[in-house]
Write a protein that holds these residues in place. Structure first.
Motif, short mmCIF file in Angstrom:
data_model
loop_
_atom_site.label_atom_id
_atom_site.label_comp_id
_atom_site.label_asym_id
_atom_site.label_seq_id
_atom_site.Cartn_x
_atom_site.Cartn_y
_atom_site.Cartn_z
N ALA A 255 -75.77 22.10 46.04
CA ALA A 255 -75.45 22.10 47.48
C ALA A 255 -76.32 23.14 48.18
O ALA A 255 -76.67 24.18 47.61
N LEU B 279 -70.02 26.12 54.97
CA LEU B 279 -69.71 25.55 56.28
C LEU B 279 -68.31 25.97 56.71
O LEU B 279 -68.09 26.37 57.87
N SER C 125 -75.79 17.85 46.48
CA SER C 125 -74.52 17.37 47.07
C SER C 125 -74.44 17.67 48.57
O SER C 125 -73.36 17.69 49.14
N GLY C 126 -75.61 17.90 49.19
CA GLY C 126 -75.62 18.10 50.64
C GLY C 126 -75.32 19.54 51.02
O GLY C 126 -75.43 20.46 50.21
N ILE D 89 -75.15 8.79 48.23
CA ILE D 89 -73.98 8.78 49.13
C ILE D 89 -74.39 9.39 50.47
O ILE D 89 -74.70 10.58 50.56
N ARG E 282 -67.64 10.73 55.59
CA ARG E 282 -66.46 11.14 54.81
C ARG E 282 -65.83 12.41 55.38
O ARG E 282 -64.66 12.67 55.20
N ILE E 283 -66.71 13.21 56.03
CA ILE E 283 -66.19 14.45 56.64
C ILE E 283 -66.38 14.42 58.17
O ILE E 283 -66.49 15.45 58.81
N VAL F 235 -74.29 23.18 65.49
CA VAL F 235 -75.08 22.85 64.30
C VAL F 235 -76.55 22.62 64.68
O VAL F 235 -77.47 22.98 63.95
N PHE G 53 -71.78 11.81 55.06
CA PHE G 53 -71.43 12.47 56.33
C PHE G 53 -70.11 11.96 56.92
O PHE G 53 -69.26 12.75 57.31
N GLU H 36 -73.97 24.62 39.54
CA GLU H 36 -72.50 24.76 39.54
C GLU H 36 -71.86 24.09 40.76
O GLU H 36 -70.67 23.77 40.74
N LEU I 110 -70.23 22.97 51.46
CA LEU I 110 -69.07 22.88 52.35
C LEU I 110 -68.25 24.16 52.36
O LEU I 110 -67.52 24.42 53.32
O1 T3D Z 1 -73.82 22.67 59.34
C1 T3D Z 1 -74.41 21.70 58.90
O2 T3D Z 1 -75.54 21.80 58.47
C2 T3D Z 1 -73.73 20.35 58.87
C3 T3D Z 1 -74.55 19.40 58.09
C4 T3D Z 1 -74.04 18.77 57.04
C5 T3D Z 1 -74.93 17.96 56.17
C6 T3D Z 1 -74.24 17.38 54.96
O3 T3D Z 1 -74.84 17.39 53.92
S1 T3D Z 1 -72.70 16.76 55.16
C7 T3D Z 1 -72.26 16.23 53.51
C8 T3D Z 1 -71.79 17.39 52.68
N1 T3D Z 1 -71.53 16.96 51.32
C9 T3D Z 1 -70.43 16.32 50.97
O4 T3D Z 1 -69.57 16.00 51.78
C10 T3D Z 1 -70.22 16.03 49.50
C11 T3D Z 1 -69.09 16.85 48.92
N2 T3D Z 1 -68.98 16.63 47.49
C12 T3D Z 1 -68.39 15.53 47.00
O5 T3D Z 1 -67.91 14.64 47.68
C13 T3D Z 1 -68.38 15.41 45.51
O6 T3D Z 1 -68.51 16.70 44.96
C14 T3D Z 1 -69.54 14.53 44.99
C15 T3D Z 1 -69.24 13.07 45.32
C16 T3D Z 1 -70.87 14.96 45.59
C17 T3D Z 1 -69.64 14.67 43.45
O7 T3D Z 1 -68.39 14.39 42.85
P1 T3D Z 1 -68.17 14.74 41.30
O8 T3D Z 1 -66.78 14.28 40.96
O9 T3D Z 1 -69.30 14.18 40.50
O10 T3D Z 1 -68.31 16.34 41.20
P2 T3D Z 1 -67.24 17.43 41.72
O11 T3D Z 1 -66.32 17.78 40.62
O12 T3D Z 1 -66.64 16.99 43.00
O13 T3D Z 1 -68.24 18.66 42.03
C18 T3D Z 1 -68.63 19.59 41.03
C19 T3D Z 1 -68.54 20.99 41.64
O14 T3D Z 1 -69.45 21.06 42.73
C20 T3D Z 1 -67.15 21.27 42.24
O15 T3D Z 1 -66.92 22.65 42.08
P3 T3D Z 1 -65.73 23.14 41.09
O16 T3D Z 1 -64.48 22.47 41.54
O17 T3D Z 1 -66.17 22.70 39.71
O18 T3D Z 1 -65.71 24.64 41.26
C21 T3D Z 1 -67.34 20.96 43.71
O19 T3D Z 1 -66.46 21.67 44.55
C22 T3D Z 1 -68.77 21.47 43.92
N3 T3D Z 1 -69.39 20.81 45.07
C23 T3D Z 1 -69.77 19.53 45.15
N4 T3D Z 1 -70.31 19.29 46.34
C24 T3D Z 1 -70.24 20.44 47.02
C25 T3D Z 1 -69.65 21.42 46.22
N5 T3D Z 1 -69.46 22.66 46.64
C26 T3D Z 1 -69.84 22.97 47.90
N6 T3D Z 1 -70.42 22.09 48.74
C27 T3D Z 1 -70.64 20.81 48.34
N7 T3D Z 1 -71.25 19.95 49.16
#
Ligand code: T3D
Length: 265
Positions: free
Chosen positions: A29, A72, A65-66, A136, A141-142, A84, A139, A25, A69
């Motif tokens: 992540a 976090l 998806s990492g 992708i 991006r945020i 972190v 990182f 869902e 968030l």
């Molecule tokens: O403290 C520490 O450890 C810091 C370290 C950080 C390490 C990292 O991994 S930083 C990178 C974190 N990840 C991201 O920034 C990616 C965030 N997600 C996105 O940009 C997009 O979701 C994707 C490009 C990955 C996928 O896009 P898409 O259009 O195919 O799917 P979506 O509709 O965006 O996502 C589907 C659902 O998953 C959605 O939930 P909803 O709206 O249906 O209820 C979305 O919010 C959820 N989701 C996706 N990625 C994450 C997430 N929820 C929580 N965390 C996520 N990373």
């Protein structure tokens, strides 16, 4: 190994152990529990002699998806600055276990693989992806730097220029492009992805497991070593390999003109 994880599915078929991250869902992540469960599962797989190849994958339409968030953001809600680096060791535990386990680990990637999920895939020994894969380094991006070993694996796999581009621009890299630049070993049509992953894993699980572990050690150490050191290490590892039952079996099979049957010992 135990199988009653909250966010992991564990399936063993012969020597192939498949670990599936299971939070579809949120595109798998990493919340706190998933980080620790994956650390435990890969460490257990490393110890389990019945496991001869590990496949790491994600449930549903994505690999991962990492960092979660929402998790976090909840931690950040307070005024206190967060360190972190003090919790990254929980991710590093996963990466160390993958890199040091003396057997092959395959990342099987379909769909999105972002942030630290991407870098965990890069830590694996081999990567197979479906043609719907989207790599992708999210990182930047945020406003973060690649963690989870990305700064180590990425330039070694694709070279500094591409690593810099992927990390700074954080654009999506398709499965086919990932294969072209050496980020993955194979990109296959989505319809063939499961069968191709299984075939690769079964082939490795039937191979000379001890030699695979030593090959892994040799290749990984060579990244840190000069030629002289690598030549010394290859001798030390070959001394071990030549005493294995699988070496004897491989030679016997060749001489008897039959397929080898490796026991993994
Ligand atoms: O403290 C520490 O450890 C810091 C370290 C950080 C390490 C990292 O991994 S930083 C990178 C974190 N990840 C991201 O920034 C990616 C965030 N997600 C996105 O940009 C997009 O979701 C994707 C490009 C990955 C996928 O896009 P898409 O259009 O195919 O799917 P979506 O509709 O965006 O996502 C589907 C659902 O998953 C959605 O939930 P909803 O709206 O249906 O209820 C979305 O919010 C959820 N989701 C996706 N990625 C994450 C997430 N929820 C929580 N965390 C996520 N990373």
């Amino acid at each position: 190994m135990r199988t009653d994880f909250q966010h992991l599915l564990i399936h063993q078929d012969g020597g192939v152990l498949t670990i599936t991250m299971n939070r579809p869902e949120v595109l798998n992540a990493f919340n706190s529990a998933l980080i620790d469960e994956l650390g435990e599962a890969v460490e257990a797989a490393a110890q389990d002699e019945t496991v001869r190849c590990v496949v790491l994958t994600g449930a549903g339409r994505a690999f991962g998806s990492g960092q979660d968030l929402r998790d976090l953001a909840a931690v950040r809600a307070g005024d206190e600055p967060i360190k972190v680096s003090e919790h990254l060791w929980r991710y590093h535990r996963i990466i160390r276990a993958i890199r040091t386990m003396p057997k092959p680990v395959i990342a099987a990637v379909r769909g999105v693989v972002a942030g630290i999920s991407c870098n965990i895939a890069l830590a694996c020994d081999l990567r197979i992806c479906a043609d719907d894969a989207r790599f992708i380094e999210a990182f930047a991006r945020i406003g973060l730097v690649p963690d989870g070993g990305g700064g180590y694996f990425l330039p070694r796999l694709v070279g500094l220029a591409k690593a810099m581009e992927m990390s700074m621009l954080a654009d999506e890299v398709s499965g086919q492009e990932a294969e072209r630049i050496g980020l993955v070993n194979r990109c296959v049509p989505l319809a063939e992805f499961e069968a191709a992953t299984l075939a690769l894993a079964q082939r490795l699980a039937k191979g000379p497991t001890r030699a695979y572990g030593l090959i892994k050690e040799l290749m990984n150490k060579s990244l840190e070593s000069d030629l002289e050191t690598t030549l010394r290490i290859e001798g030390e590892l070959q001394d071990i390999a030549i005493e294995t039952a699988d070496h004897r079996e491989g030679v016997a099979a060749f001489l008897q003109k039959r397929p080898a049957k490796y026991s993994g010992r």
